[in-house]
Write a protein that holds these residues in place. Structure first.
Motif, short mmCIF file in Angstrom:
data_model
loop_
_atom_site.label_atom_id
_atom_site.label_comp_id
_atom_site.label_asym_id
_atom_site.label_seq_id
_atom_site.Cartn_x
_atom_site.Cartn_y
_atom_site.Cartn_z
N GLU A 83 0.94 -1.39 0.14
CA GLU A 83 0.12 -0.07 0.18
C GLU A 83 0.85 0.97 0.08
O GLU A 83 0.41 2.39 -0.77
CB GLU A 83 -0.96 0.08 1.28
N SER A 84 2.03 1.31 0.85
CA SER A 84 2.93 2.48 0.64
C SER A 84 3.40 2.67 -0.75
O SER A 84 3.43 3.84 -0.99
CB SER A 84 4.13 2.29 1.61
N ARG A 85 3.74 1.51 -1.53
CA ARG A 85 4.05 1.70 -2.68
C ARG A 85 3.14 2.10 -3.89
O ARG A 85 3.22 2.99 -4.65
CB ARG A 85 4.63 0.33 -3.34
N ALA A 86 1.86 1.57 -3.59
CA ALA A 86 0.93 2.09 -4.32
C ALA A 86 0.51 3.50 -4.32
O ALA A 86 0.20 4.20 -5.23
CB ALA A 86 -0.55 1.03 -4.27
N ALA A 87 0.45 4.04 -3.00
CA ALA A 87 0.05 5.34 -2.79
C ALA A 87 1.29 6.10 -3.47
O ALA A 87 0.96 7.18 -3.90
CB ALA A 87 0.18 5.65 -1.15
N GLY A 88 2.52 6.02 -3.35
CA GLY A 88 3.60 6.66 -3.94
C GLY A 88 3.49 6.52 -5.69
O GLY A 88 3.57 7.68 -6.01
N LEU A 89 3.05 5.68 -6.12
CA LEU A 89 2.76 5.76 -7.48
C LEU A 89 1.54 6.56 -7.76
O LEU A 89 1.38 7.27 -8.86
CB LEU A 89 2.58 4.28 -7.85
N ALA A 90 0.58 6.32 -6.96
CA ALA A 90 -0.61 7.18 -7.37
C ALA A 90 -0.38 8.57 -7.34
O ALA A 90 -0.87 9.36 -8.22
CB ALA A 90 -1.70 6.75 -6.23
N ALA A 91 0.53 8.95 -6.50
CA ALA A 91 0.92 10.36 -6.15
C ALA A 91 1.58 10.89 -7.87
O ALA A 91 1.34 12.05 -7.87
CB ALA A 91 1.83 10.56 -5.20
N LYS A 92 2.31 9.93 -8.27
CA LYS A 92 3.06 10.24 -9.35
C LYS A 92 1.87 10.26 -10.93
O LYS A 92 2.19 11.04 -11.90
CB LYS A 92 3.97 9.04 -9.82
N ARG A 93 1.10 9.35 -10.73
CA ARG A 93 0.19 8.93 -11.82
C ARG A 93 -1.36 9.51 -11.95
O ARG A 93 -1.92 9.37 -12.76
CB ARG A 93 0.40 7.61 -12.12
N ALA A 94 -1.70 9.77 -10.70
CA ALA A 94 -3.14 10.01 -10.59
C ALA A 94 -3.77 11.15 -11.20
O ALA A 94 -3.24 12.11 -11.45
CB ALA A 94 -3.47 10.05 -9.09
N GLU A 95 -5.05 11.04 -11.76
CA GLU A 95 -5.83 12.38 -12.14
C GLU A 95 -6.44 12.78 -10.61
O GLU A 95 -6.87 11.97 -9.87
CB GLU A 95 -6.72 11.80 -13.04
N GLU A 96 -6.56 14.13 -10.77
CA GLU A 96 -7.11 14.77 -9.50
C GLU A 96 -8.62 14.26 -9.34
O GLU A 96 -8.76 14.45 -8.05
CB GLU A 96 -6.83 16.05 -9.64
N THR A 97 -9.41 14.38 -10.18
CA THR A 97 -10.76 14.44 -10.09
C THR A 97 -11.38 13.61 -9.08
O THR A 97 -11.99 14.01 -8.02
CB THR A 97 -11.38 14.21 -11.23
N PRO A 98 -10.94 12.16 -9.08
CA PRO A 98 -11.66 11.04 -8.13
C PRO A 98 -10.99 11.50 -6.84
O PRO A 98 -11.46 11.18 -5.81
CB PRO A 98 -11.18 9.73 -8.76
N PHE A 99 -9.96 11.79 -6.77
CA PHE A 99 -9.31 12.25 -5.41
C PHE A 99 -9.87 13.32 -4.59
O PHE A 99 -10.04 13.37 -3.53
CB PHE A 99 -7.59 12.09 -5.21
#
Length: 220
Positions: A83-99
């Motif tokens: 989960e720590s790895r996934a959160a880090g990747l999400a910070a790099k790759r995520a679109e803002e809208t869902p978050f």
């Protein structure tokens, strides 16, 4: 939906929320009558649950597996890595809208957690949506498959904190920090916020877990 899928989803939900507790004996005839399906779909459902690690065969039938304190600690070791790895990747790759949408919903957590079971269910739905959003944003199918397996077992442990409002409020704030880090595109902070959340959740889970739960040998 196939009868076996319906039986599987019903039994899985009951095991995860504790309606069917560890050590419960699931016999095909009894479950087929209760669920209103034939024995074959129940047998298939039990086979799927065994593959998930939620039940195990015993001398008398199929038994819901226990969740020991050792299991909890081992699961959190894996959760931290994934989960720590996934959160880090999400910070790099995520679109803002869902978050941003999830952030708005998390701000309403104090009200939801004051409304009893209905509000609690809605809060946990937000957490599930956050997990799904992080998995999607991480964009790694192998990591996603591992996360889904871990989260299945985490749902059983989550019930231990469902009657601890103080911990739930803390967890909501921790989730908000994770979301804010992702929105800030700060991979290191997102991973660290996830680490802190899991560390505190583990402490709570171990503090509230029973010393021992029945296993298959107790009912064999």
């Amino acid at each position: 939906m196939r009868a076996s899928d319906r039986a599987y989803r019903t039994l899985r939900s009951e095991i995860l929320d504790g309606t069917v507790p560890p050590g419960s004996l699931l016999q095909e005839v009894e479950q087929s009558t209760r669920l209103g399906v034939s024995r074959t779909p129940v047998r298939e459902a039990l086979r799927q649950l065994a593959a998930d690690g939620l039940v195990v065969a015993s001398g008398r039938g199929t038994v819901v597996t226990a969740v020991s304190r050792q299991d909890i600690a081992a699961l959190y070791e894996l959760r931290e890595a994934l989960e720590s790895r996934a959160a880090g990747l999400a910070a790099k790759r995520a679109e803002e809208t869902p978050f941003r949408a999830i952030r708005d919903r998390l701000l309403d957590a104090p009200r939801l957690l004051s409304e009893g079971e209905s509000g609690l269910a809605e809060y946990f739905a937000i957490v599930d949506d956050l997990d799904a959003a992080i998995e999607q944003a991480a964009a790694n199918r192998f990591l996603g498959a591992a996360l889904r397996s871990v989260q299945l077992h985490s749902a059983r442990i989550r019930r231990l904190s469902r009657h601890n409002p103080d911990r739930l409020l803390e967890a909501a704030r921790e989730h908000l920090l994770i979301v804010d880090a992702i929105l800030a595109r700060d991979a290191e902070l997102a991973a660290h916020a996830t680490h802190v959340h899991l560390h505190r959740s583990l402490g709570n889970a171990l503090a509230t877990a029973p010393e021992a739960e029945p296993d298959a040998s107790d009912v064999a």
